[in-house]
Design a protein around this motif. Structure first.
Motif, mmCIF file in Angstrom:
data_model
loop_
_atom_site.group_PDB
_atom_site.id
_atom_site.type_symbol
_atom_site.label_atom_id
_atom_site.label_comp_id
_atom_site.label_asym_id
_atom_site.label_seq_id
_atom_site.Cartn_x
_atom_site.Cartn_y
_atom_site.Cartn_z
ATOM 1 N N LEU A 16 35.411 0.241 99.702
ATOM 2 C CA LEU A 16 36.482 1.211 99.478
ATOM 3 C C LEU A 16 36.154 2.093 98.275
ATOM 4 N N ALA A 17 35.628 1.499 97.219
ATOM 5 C CA ALA A 17 35.242 2.271 96.033
ATOM 6 C C ALA A 17 34.149 3.281 96.385
ATOM 7 N N ARG A 18 33.192 2.888 97.219
ATOM 8 C CA ARG A 18 32.138 3.824 97.641
ATOM 9 C C ARG A 18 32.719 5.009 98.410
ATOM 10 N N GLU A 19 33.713 4.740 99.247
ATOM 11 C CA GLU A 19 34.381 5.826 99.988
ATOM 12 C C GLU A 19 35.021 6.819 99.013
ATOM 13 N N PHE A 20 35.720 6.281 98.017
ATOM 14 C CA PHE A 20 36.362 7.148 97.028
ATOM 15 C C PHE A 20 35.329 7.904 96.194
ATOM 16 N N GLU A 21 34.248 7.233 95.815
ATOM 17 C CA GLU A 21 33.203 7.889 95.022
ATOM 18 C C GLU A 21 32.564 9.040 95.803
ATOM 19 N N ALA A 22 32.327 8.826 97.095
ATOM 20 C CA ALA A 22 31.735 9.885 97.922
ATOM 21 C C ALA A 22 32.668 11.092 98.004
ATOM 22 N N GLN A 23 33.952 10.842 98.183
ATOM 23 C CA GLN A 23 34.911 11.942 98.253
ATOM 24 C C GLN A 23 35.004 12.656 96.904
ATOM 25 N N LYS A 24 34.976 11.890 95.830
ATOM 26 C CA LYS A 24 35.032 12.488 94.496
ATOM 27 C C LYS A 24 33.819 13.392 94.274
ATOM 28 N N SER A 25 32.660 12.948 94.701
ATOM 29 C CA SER A 25 31.441 13.736 94.558
ATOM 30 C C SER A 25 31.569 15.080 95.281
ATOM 31 N N GLN A 26 32.147 15.047 96.483
ATOM 32 C CA GLN A 26 32.351 16.292 97.226
ATOM 33 C C GLN A 26 33.311 17.218 96.486
ATOM 34 N N LEU A 27 34.373 16.640 95.948
ATOM 35 C CA LEU A 27 35.356 17.455 95.227
ATOM 36 C C LEU A 27 34.758 18.052 93.959
ATOM 37 N N VAL A 28 33.967 17.273 93.238
ATOM 38 C CA VAL A 28 33.323 17.776 92.024
ATOM 39 C C VAL A 28 32.376 18.921 92.391
ATOM 40 N N GLY A 29 31.688 18.791 93.515
ATOM 41 C CA GLY A 29 30.828 19.873 93.990
ATOM 42 C C GLY A 29 31.606 21.148 94.269
ATOM 43 N N ARG A 30 32.806 20.997 94.798
ATOM 44 C CA ARG A 30 33.645 22.168 95.060
ATOM 45 C C ARG A 30 34.037 22.881 93.771
ATOM 46 N N LEU A 31 34.188 22.113 92.685
ATOM 47 C CA LEU A 31 34.573 22.743 91.413
ATOM 48 C C LEU A 31 33.499 23.692 90.901
ATOM 49 N N GLY A 32 32.258 23.487 91.331
ATOM 50 C CA GLY A 32 31.169 24.358 90.899
ATOM 51 C C GLY A 32 31.188 25.721 91.576
ATOM 52 N N ARG A 33 32.017 25.865 92.587
ATOM 53 C CA ARG A 33 32.105 27.137 93.307
ATOM 54 C C ARG A 33 33.251 27.985 92.768
ATOM 55 N N LYS A 34 33.193 29.231 93.081
ATOM 56 C CA LYS A 34 34.268 30.149 92.698
ATOM 57 C C LYS A 34 35.480 29.883 93.582
ATOM 58 N N MET A 35 36.649 29.733 92.966
ATOM 59 C CA MET A 35 37.869 29.503 93.738
ATOM 60 C C MET A 35 39.075 29.999 92.954
ATOM 61 N N GLN A 36 40.172 30.145 93.653
ATOM 62 C CA GLN A 36 41.412 30.586 93.022
ATOM 63 C C GLN A 36 41.924 29.508 92.074
ATOM 64 N N PRO A 37 42.637 29.914 91.009
ATOM 65 C CA PRO A 37 43.136 28.944 90.030
ATOM 66 C C PRO A 37 43.997 27.839 90.657
ATOM 67 N N LYS A 38 44.841 28.168 91.610
ATOM 68 C CA LYS A 38 45.702 27.159 92.249
ATOM 69 C C LYS A 38 44.856 26.131 92.998
ATOM 70 N N MET A 39 43.848 26.611 93.700
ATOM 71 C CA MET A 39 42.976 25.697 94.437
ATOM 72 C C MET A 39 42.202 24.796 93.467
ATOM 73 N N ARG A 40 41.739 25.367 92.357
ATOM 74 C CA ARG A 40 41.017 24.587 91.340
ATOM 75 C C ARG A 40 41.932 23.499 90.769
ATOM 76 N N THR A 41 43.182 23.845 90.507
ATOM 77 C CA THR A 41 44.144 22.871 89.992
ATOM 78 C C THR A 41 44.366 21.755 91.004
ATOM 79 N N ASP A 42 44.458 22.111 92.272
ATOM 80 C CA ASP A 42 44.644 21.108 93.330
ATOM 81 C C ASP A 42 43.453 20.155 93.400
ATOM 82 N N VAL A 43 42.243 20.709 93.343
ATOM 83 C CA VAL A 43 41.031 19.870 93.408
ATOM 84 C C VAL A 43 40.960 18.960 92.184
ATOM 85 N N GLU A 44 41.289 19.485 91.018
ATOM 86 C CA GLU A 44 41.281 18.658 89.806
ATOM 87 C C GLU A 44 42.301 17.521 89.901
ATOM 88 N N ALA A 45 43.456 17.793 90.496
ATOM 89 C CA ALA A 45 44.473 16.745 90.681
ATOM 90 C C ALA A 45 43.977 15.691 91.667
#
Length: 132
Positions: free
Chosen positions: A64-93
């Motif tokens: 289960l922890a590996r599943e969460f870590e994999a999803q977190k990695s994808q989300l962190v990757g998304r933060l490296g892209r340009k996105m709207q402030p609301k979307m960035r806040t959602d990903v950070e949450a």
């Protein structure tokens, strides 16, 4: 009740499931995504199954922890892209929610791990146990 400690552990698994779902729901601001529900259902030890020992439960928590870590990695990757402030806040949450879920899983793993401080014991059948 023939095995009160087993009944207590089963109740704890049920509470942990609800707690993880609540943590992730708050992070996503809605019902958890289907991958979360599937990961929890397939990897969290099932209440009512007296045949799950601590090693099997540890294995399931790690999966289960590996599943969460994999999803977190994808989300962190998304933060490296340009996105709207609301979307960035959602990903950070969402990342914060996954971190909180990982803390819960690690705490559960700590409760199942044999103690290195010598307070654990082994039964005559070779089952390792310790007091929390």
């Amino acid at each position: 009740v023939p095995f009160p400690e087993t009944q207590e552990a089963q109740a704890d698994y049920g509470i942990m499931r609800e707690s993880l779902l609540n943590t992730i729901s708050q992070a996503y601001g809605r019902q958890p995504p289907s991958w979360v529900l599937q990961a929890i259902d397939s990897n969290l030890p099932k209440a009512g199954n007296v045949l799950i020992g601590s090693q099997k439960a540890q294995s399931q928590f790690r999966a289960l922890a590996r599943e969460f870590e994999a999803q977190k990695s994808q989300l962190v990757g998304r933060l490296g892209r340009k996105m709207q402030p609301k979307m960035r806040t959602d990903v950070e949450a969402q990342i914060a929610g996954i971190d909180a879920a990982l803390e819960q899983i690690n705490a559960a793993l700590g409760g199942l791990s044999p103690s290195s401080e010598g307070s654990g014991n082994t039964t005559s059948n070779g089952v390792t146990w310790r007091l929390k």
